[in-house]
Design a protein around this motif. Structure first.
Motif, PDB file in Angstrom:
ATOM      1  N   SER A 116       0.843  -1.188   0.000  1.00 47.29           N
ATOM      2  CA  SER A 116       0.000   0.000   0.000  1.00 47.29           C
ATOM      3  C   SER A 116       0.879   1.239   0.000  1.00 47.29           C
ATOM      4  O   SER A 116       2.068   1.170   0.278  1.00 47.29           O
ATOM      5  CB  SER A 116      -0.899  -0.023   1.235  1.00 47.29           C
ATOM      6  OG  SER A 116      -1.822   1.021   1.204  1.00 47.29           O
ATOM      7  N   PHE A 118       0.857   5.148   1.629  1.00 44.63           N
ATOM      8  CA  PHE A 118       0.210   6.041   2.578  1.00 44.63           C
ATOM      9  C   PHE A 118       0.584   7.476   2.226  1.00 44.63           C
ATOM     10  O   PHE A 118       1.736   7.761   1.902  1.00 44.63           O
ATOM     11  CB  PHE A 118       0.642   5.717   4.011  1.00 44.63           C
ATOM     12  CG  PHE A 118       0.401   4.282   4.369  1.00 44.63           C
ATOM     13  CD1 PHE A 118      -0.881   3.831   4.641  1.00 44.63           C
ATOM     14  CD2 PHE A 118       1.441   3.372   4.411  1.00 44.63           C
ATOM     15  CE1 PHE A 118      -1.119   2.514   4.965  1.00 44.63           C
ATOM     16  CE2 PHE A 118       1.216   2.056   4.739  1.00 44.63           C
ATOM     17  CZ  PHE A 118      -0.065   1.618   5.012  1.00 44.63           C
ATOM     18  N   MET A 137      -0.406  -3.046   4.423  1.00 43.41           N
ATOM     19  CA  MET A 137      -1.429  -3.370   5.413  1.00 43.41           C
ATOM     20  C   MET A 137      -1.136  -4.802   5.853  1.00 43.41           C
ATOM     21  O   MET A 137      -1.109  -5.723   5.028  1.00 43.41           O
ATOM     22  CB  MET A 137      -2.833  -3.275   4.816  1.00 43.41           C
ATOM     23  CG  MET A 137      -3.212  -1.865   4.387  1.00 43.41           C
ATOM     24  SD  MET A 137      -3.152  -0.642   5.709  1.00 43.41           S
ATOM     25  CE  MET A 137      -4.512  -1.145   6.710  1.00 43.41           C
ATOM     26  N   THR A 159      -5.693  -5.817  11.746  1.00 41.06           N
ATOM     27  CA  THR A 159      -5.087  -5.234  10.560  1.00 41.06           C
ATOM     28  C   THR A 159      -4.407  -3.933  10.967  1.00 41.06           C
ATOM     29  O   THR A 159      -5.016  -3.087  11.612  1.00 41.06           O
ATOM     30  CB  THR A 159      -6.157  -4.966   9.471  1.00 41.06           C
ATOM     31  OG1 THR A 159      -6.795  -6.196   9.149  1.00 41.06           O
ATOM     32  CG2 THR A 159      -5.525  -4.379   8.226  1.00 41.06           C
ATOM     33  N   SER A 160      -3.141  -3.822  10.600  1.00 39.88           N
ATOM     34  CA  SER A 160      -2.353  -2.639  10.957  1.00 39.88           C
ATOM     35  C   SER A 160      -1.608  -2.144   9.729  1.00 39.88           C
ATOM     36  O   SER A 160      -1.291  -2.908   8.831  1.00 39.88           O
ATOM     37  CB  SER A 160      -1.331  -2.981  12.050  1.00 39.88           C
ATOM     38  OG  SER A 160      -1.972  -3.453  13.198  1.00 39.88           O
ATOM     39  N   SER A 161      -1.328  -0.856   9.721  1.00 34.76           N
ATOM     40  CA  SER A 161      -0.535  -0.294   8.627  1.00 34.76           C
ATOM     41  C   SER A 161       0.914  -0.162   9.085  1.00 34.76           C
ATOM     42  O   SER A 161       1.192   0.204  10.213  1.00 34.76           O
ATOM     43  CB  SER A 161      -1.089   1.066   8.212  1.00 34.76           C
ATOM     44  OG  SER A 161      -1.076   1.951   9.307  1.00 34.76           O
ATOM     45  N   SER A 163       4.554   1.431   7.571  1.00 27.25           N
ATOM     46  CA  SER A 163       5.252   2.157   6.508  1.00 27.25           C
ATOM     47  C   SER A 163       6.733   1.811   6.589  1.00 27.25           C
ATOM     48  O   SER A 163       7.269   1.556   7.654  1.00 27.25           O
ATOM     49  CB  SER A 163       5.033   3.660   6.632  1.00 27.25           C
ATOM     50  OG  SER A 163       5.512   4.123   7.867  1.00 27.25           O
TER      51      SER A 163
END
Length: 175
Positions: A116, A118, A137, A159-161, A163
């Motif tokens: 993903s 961000f 994600m 569910t966590s993001s 980076s």
């Protein structure tokens, strides 16, 4: 049959009905207590699953934030930390072992990475500029079998993001 015998017979029926009602009440209390213990057991396992998942996301963030080469790629993190059914990278294998030994009846967790991007707004610039940061994600699913009901499978999904750290992103965010 005398009146006295009728009264005794009636009292005997009353006593038998009272004993029956008392026995039903005790059986209901025992059933309620067993159900309460099952719910408490499930809540404890759900809390443990949540703690394991949160700690694992922290490990992924740490690996993404302190790269030895200065750049972390999504493929490298996914290779090390994703997995299912007990098969995956080294980070996943350690996590899977923790979960299966720490939660009774747990099966190996599933950890997936979905690439993903961000968008972060850099307010240090005038005018504020959007900055796209690569990441993923991460979805962690932990399942365990109920000890009281063999057919009941419980699960916790988080569910966590995450980076990725890169020198270019760090320079753009903190000039």
């Amino acid at each position: 049959m005398s009146k006295r015998e009728n009264v005794r017979g009636f009292m005997l029926v009353e006593v038998l009905v009272s004993i029956l009602l008392f026995a039903l009440g005790i059986a209901s209390l025992v059933s309620l207590q067993a159900r309460a213990l099952g719910v408490t057991d499930d809540a404890q396992h759900r809390a443990e699953a949540m703690n394991y998942a949160n700690a694992y996301v922290g490990e992924i963030w740490a690996a993404a934030g302190v790269p030895s080469s200065g750049v972390v790629t999504g493929e490298a993190l996914a290779g090390q930390f994703s997995g299912a059914r007990g098969v995956g990278g080294l980070g996943y294998m350690a996590f899977s072992h923790q979960v299966t030994t720490g939660i009774p009846g747990a099966s190996p967790p599933e950890v997936t990475f979905l690439p993903s991007t961000f968008t972060w707004v850099n307010r240090a610039t005038t005018p504020p500029q959007p900055l796209n940061i690569p990441g993923a994600m991460v979805t962690i699913t932990i399942r365990w079998q109920d000890r009281q009901d063999e057919h009941a499978i419980h699960s916790y999904t988080q569910t966590s993001s995450v980076s990725y750290n890169s020198k270019a992103s760090a320079i753009n965010i903190f000039p």
